[in-house]
Write a protein that holds these residues in place. Structure first.
Motif, PDB file in Angstrom:
ATOM      1  N   ARG A 133       0.838  -1.196   0.000  1.00  0.00           N
ATOM      2  CA  ARG A 133       0.000   0.000   0.000  1.00  0.00           C
ATOM      3  C   ARG A 133       0.877   1.252   0.000  1.00  0.00           C
ATOM      4  N   HIS A 145      -5.797   1.256   9.189  1.00  0.00           N
ATOM      5  CA  HIS A 145      -6.186   0.777   7.859  1.00  0.00           C
ATOM      6  C   HIS A 145      -5.813  -0.700   7.726  1.00  0.00           C
ATOM      7  N   GLY A 148      -8.348  -2.712   9.677  1.00  0.00           N
ATOM      8  CA  GLY A 148      -9.621  -2.787   8.952  1.00  0.00           C
ATOM      9  C   GLY A 148      -9.515  -3.721   7.760  1.00  0.00           C
ATOM     10  N   TYR A 149      -8.393  -3.623   7.058  1.00  0.00           N
ATOM     11  CA  TYR A 149      -8.189  -4.505   5.905  1.00  0.00           C
ATOM     12  C   TYR A 149      -8.177  -5.968   6.367  1.00  0.00           C
ATOM     13  N   ALA A 150      -7.512  -6.206   7.475  1.00  0.00           N
ATOM     14  CA  ALA A 150      -7.436  -7.579   8.006  1.00  0.00           C
ATOM     15  C   ALA A 150      -8.816  -8.072   8.442  1.00  0.00           C
ATOM     16  N   MET A 151      -9.653  -7.173   8.946  1.00  0.00           N
ATOM     17  CA  MET A 151     -11.039  -7.554   9.254  1.00  0.00           C
ATOM     18  C   MET A 151     -11.752  -7.987   7.969  1.00  0.00           C
ATOM     19  N   GLY A 152     -11.502  -7.237   6.882  1.00  0.00           N
ATOM     20  CA  GLY A 152     -12.109  -7.588   5.599  1.00  0.00           C
ATOM     21  C   GLY A 152     -11.644  -8.953   5.107  1.00  0.00           C
ATOM     22  N   VAL A 153     -10.375  -9.246   5.336  1.00  0.00           N
ATOM     23  CA  VAL A 153      -9.843 -10.562   4.958  1.00  0.00           C
ATOM     24  C   VAL A 153     -10.581 -11.659   5.736  1.00  0.00           C
ATOM     25  N   PHE A 155     -13.637 -11.416   6.941  1.00  0.00           N
ATOM     26  CA  PHE A 155     -15.016 -11.470   6.428  1.00  0.00           C
ATOM     27  C   PHE A 155     -15.051 -12.238   5.101  1.00  0.00           C
ATOM     28  N   ASP A 156     -13.968 -12.143   4.348  1.00  0.00           N
ATOM     29  CA  ASP A 156     -13.905 -12.839   3.060  1.00  0.00           C
ATOM     30  C   ASP A 156     -13.582 -14.328   3.225  1.00  0.00           C
TER      31      ASP A 156
ATOM     32  N   LYS B  27     -21.717  -6.289   0.440  1.00  0.00           N
ATOM     33  CA  LYS B  27     -20.509  -5.572   0.862  1.00  0.00           C
ATOM     34  C   LYS B  27     -20.824  -4.431   1.833  1.00  0.00           C
ATOM     35  N   LEU B  29     -21.690  -2.796   5.185  1.00  0.00           N
ATOM     36  CA  LEU B  29     -21.540  -3.134   6.609  1.00  0.00           C
ATOM     37  C   LEU B  29     -21.942  -1.925   7.436  1.00  0.00           C
ATOM     38  N   LEU B  74     -11.359  -1.481   5.500  1.00  0.00           N
ATOM     39  CA  LEU B  74     -12.399  -2.351   4.936  1.00  0.00           C
ATOM     40  C   LEU B  74     -12.776  -1.896   3.527  1.00  0.00           C
ATOM     41  N   ARG B  77     -10.515  -3.098   1.047  1.00  0.00           N
ATOM     42  CA  ARG B  77     -10.734  -4.521   0.781  1.00  0.00           C
ATOM     43  C   ARG B  77     -12.016  -4.744  -0.027  1.00  0.00           C
ATOM     44  N   TYR B  79     -15.196  -3.387   0.800  1.00  0.00           N
ATOM     45  CA  TYR B  79     -16.446  -3.242   1.545  1.00  0.00           C
ATOM     46  C   TYR B  79     -16.970  -1.808   1.453  1.00  0.00           C
TER      47      TYR B  79
END
Lengths: 373, 328
Positions: A133, A145, A148-153, A155-156, B27, B29, B74, B77, B79
């Motif tokens: 990034r 960030h 948050g990105y890791a939370m998205g990972v 969720f995926d 997506k 949230l 998020l 990613r 979202y």
């Protein structure tokens, strides 16, 4: 002092392979490293060192507004970056030039940022850029960030599937100064609460510009996240093998669903904070000499020589580093300013009346000046 | 499509809009403090966690910078986070993330990274609240390039604008006038009345134009009613979008009436109202019969709630300015 762990170290200062007690649990993570891998670590460090020196020179010659040197921190950066998998996602601070190089960034893209021809330099969504990034100049804000990105990972569903080619870990780099920022503490809170797949990689280079780490914390920094429920380890950050092995373990753990960890790499900023800084005002010659004697590249070169690397290898790497820096210099001098439309483009993703109106005004104004000439 | 209209309050309209957005796009949230089991302190998210689960309606730790900072990650990613800031005065711990990161990531990355993040903020006074629970901080965000700032005044706009804000690929600050959460109004579930960033004429008139947003709009309509009984014809505009401002309807109205009064609960200095007054003076100078006047909260901290009615512009203060405009 039962709760104070010793610092993980594989290579003693003279380059002898002598893992200490703390390093033992990490020994398996060096398995599988080939001679060529070792040489690549050296190559990455030496090229970064040379590139970094060239950038300082370019700044001194007026070709860049600013340069933040990475001199001295190459082992912490190269070891950790080489431990990451291609699918992992890296959130750097702004001094992670070696990480950028390892992840495949064209280092001239970093120069663009410091030369003032681009805000972000590279497209972090381009697969060629290794999920690296953009640099983030507000200290510590990118730690959130990353979380948050890791939370998205999560969720995926890309954690703990058992597929090592697919599960993703996220790594955030920051320094000792950043640990005083609220956002870094909030990142620890959110990360621990969600058990995110991430590694916080803290390079303690002992200085936040001119302020020593003792002003940031009265407790060793690696102990602090434990209070948030995040396991931590302190390593000799000038030992590229320690950086590699510990990061590999904790990234593996993160991908496997075992939650976050923090690695504190003890290293030192040999140069200035940036080219605008004067470290002689706050750093003693003795401090500098102490750390120059622990130079990560010299140490690893000695280790490689012990493994049989010849002068020819080191000459070849030096030549490669010189070639990279010559290429960087050449391409830097070619970098012109962006088009004026860059002021207005991409402020918003969708059409915006004010952008359209102000760009039209500037175009007309510039055209009128040319007509009058 | 035939109109499907129901009389519901703004809080329930927002709830319905959020439900529709959650159902339409996986997506999307929701994140915030107490938005799950409790349904938010104003119950705007009531029942949504039960319906969509704890993964999509997230009770976060109590840290506003953390909420917005993780929402940014998020969004990177893929979202579309909708953050709730519990009260207007609590947005400031997130100010750095909103202004230096959220607002700038798209330009920093030359458009490679989009930030479809909505930040919902209950704002404004009239509810007898304590400190930090009655502020109108919208100008801080309207001042920052890269953000869009809107505020619905009716249940119908609440239902539609929240969905339009969530659909936007740019970050949107969504200011909800908390004193309007409870009065009912018609919601037409079949179609949106207007585009997100459009200003609407909500009462036509010929003598003076008055413009405002959020809770102010109800006050302006009440003032216009009183004025009509006294023979003065006021045109009322609901701003709806504070950044960008939709100037065409404002300028068209001023060209007709020749007089403009801009009204807001926020402090007047360096406010959205100041910006509109300056722009109308620049663009409609020859149409103006009087100076553009502003009616705002005073340039002070919000006072104790027992005297908030003297701080907040009411219909009488609006009409006092209308009288001054007409006296030129």
């Amino acid at each position: 002092m039962a709760d104070v762990s010793p610092t993980v170290q594989f290579l003693s200062i003279d380059g002898t392979f002598a893992p200490n007690e703390a390093a033992e649990e990490y020994l398996p993570f060096l398995d599988g490293l080939s001679d060529e891998d070792h040489r690549q670590f050296y190559r990455d460090m030496a090229i970064t060192r040379r590139f970094d020196e060239e950038c300082t020179n370019l700044q001194r010659q007026g070709q860049m507004g600013l340069w933040p040197p990475s001199h001295g921190q190459e082992a912490a950066q190269v070891g950790s970056a080489r431990a990451s998998r291609p699918q992992d996602v890296i959130f750097p601070s702004y001094r992670e030039h070696a990480v950028a190089l390892v992840r495949g960034i064209d280092v001239v893209d970093i120069v663009k940022v410091m030369r003032g021809v681009s805000m972000g330099g590279w497209d972090p969504t381009d697969p060629a850029n290794g999920n690296f990034r953009n640099y983030c100049l507000v200290i510590g804000s990118h730690a959130l960030h990353a979380t948050g990105y890791a939370m998205g990972v999560q969720f995926d569903g890309l954690v703990a599937t058992g597929n090592v080619e697919r599960d993703i870990a996220v790594m955030a780099y920051f320094g000792d100064g950043a640990t005083s920022q609220g956002d870094v503490s909030e990142a620890f809170v959110f990360s621990a609460s969600n058990q995110t797949p991430q590694v916080f990689f803290l390079q303690n280079n002992h200085w936040a510009i001119s302020v020593p780490v003792t002003t940031q914390s009265r407790t060793p920094l690696y102990l602090r996240p434990r209070g948030f429920g995040i396991p931590t380890v302190q390593i000799d950050g000038n030992d590229v093998l320690a950086s590699y092995a510990t990061t590999r373990k904790h990234l593996d753990d993160a991908r496997s669903g075992r939650g976050p960890a923090l690695i504190e790499a003890l290293t030192y900023r040999i140069g200035a904070h940036t080219t605008s800084d004067d470290p002689t005002r706050y750093q003693t010659p003795e401090q500098l000499a102490h750390w120059v004697a622990r130079d990560p590249i010299i140490r690893f070169a000695a280790y490689l020589r012990g493994l049989g690397a010849s002068d020819a290898f080191f000459d070849e790497v030096q030549q490669e580093a010189d070639d990279v820096s010559a290429d960087v210099r050449h391409r830097t001098l070619e970098l012109g300013p962006p088009a004026l439309s860059a002021i207005f483009e991409n402020v918003y993703s969708e059409p915006h009346p004010v952008m359209a109106e102000q760009q039209a005004w500037l175009d007309a104004y510039e055209a009128s000046l040319k007509e009058g000439a | 499509m035939a109109a499907v209209t129901e009389e519901i309050p703004l809080a329930k309209a927002l709830n319905a809009g959020l439900r529709a957005a959650l159902a339409a796009d996986e997506k999307v949230l929701l994140m915030g403090e107490d938005i799950g089991k409790l349904g938010g302190v104003f119950r705007v998210t009531e029942g949504l966690q039960e319906e969509f689960g704890t993964r999509r309606v997230i009770d976060t730790p109590l840290a506003e910078s953390g909420i917005v900072g993780t929402a940014i990650g998020l969004a990177m990613r893929g979202y579309r986070p909708v953050c709730e800031i519990q009260f207007d005065g609590f947005i400031f711990p997130a100010f750095d993330q909103i202004t230096t990161q959220l607002a700038k990531l798209t330009s920093r990355t030359a458009g490679a990274v989009q930030m479809p993040v909505v930040i919902r903020v209950p704002y404004g006074g009239h509810i007898g609240a304590v400190e930090h629970h009655q502020e109108s901080p919208e100008a801080y965000f309207a001042h920052t390039a890269g953000l869009r700032v809107v505020s619905p005044s009716t249940p119908n706009d609440g239902y539609w604008m929240i969905q339009e804000a969530i659909a936007s690929n740019d970050p949107v600050l969504f200011f909800e006038p908390k004193s309007r959460y409870w009065p009912k109004g018609p919601v037409d579930f079949s179609r949106s009345a207007a585009e997100l960033h459009s200003t609407r004429v909500v009462r036509t008139g010929t003598d003076v134009t008055i413009v405002g947003h959020g809770a102010m709009v109800a006050t302006l309509l009440a003032a216009a009613q009183v004025a009509a009984e006294e023979g003065v014809s006021i045109e009322v505009l609901d701003l709806r979008s504070l950044s960008p401002v939709d100037y065409a309807p404002i300028l068209a109205s001023v060209e007709k009436t020749g007089r403009l009064v801009v009204c807001q609960e926020a402090t007047g200095f360096a406010s959205v109202g100041s910006e509109i007054a300056a722009t109308v003076a620049e663009r409609a100078f020859y149409s103006l019969e009087s100076p553009v006047l502003r009616v705002s909260g005073f340039d002070t901290p919000y006072p104790p709630s027992k005297i908030e009615s003297f701080y907040l512009p009411d219909a009488d203060r609006v009409l006092e300015a209308v009288d001054r405009a007409l006296a030129y």
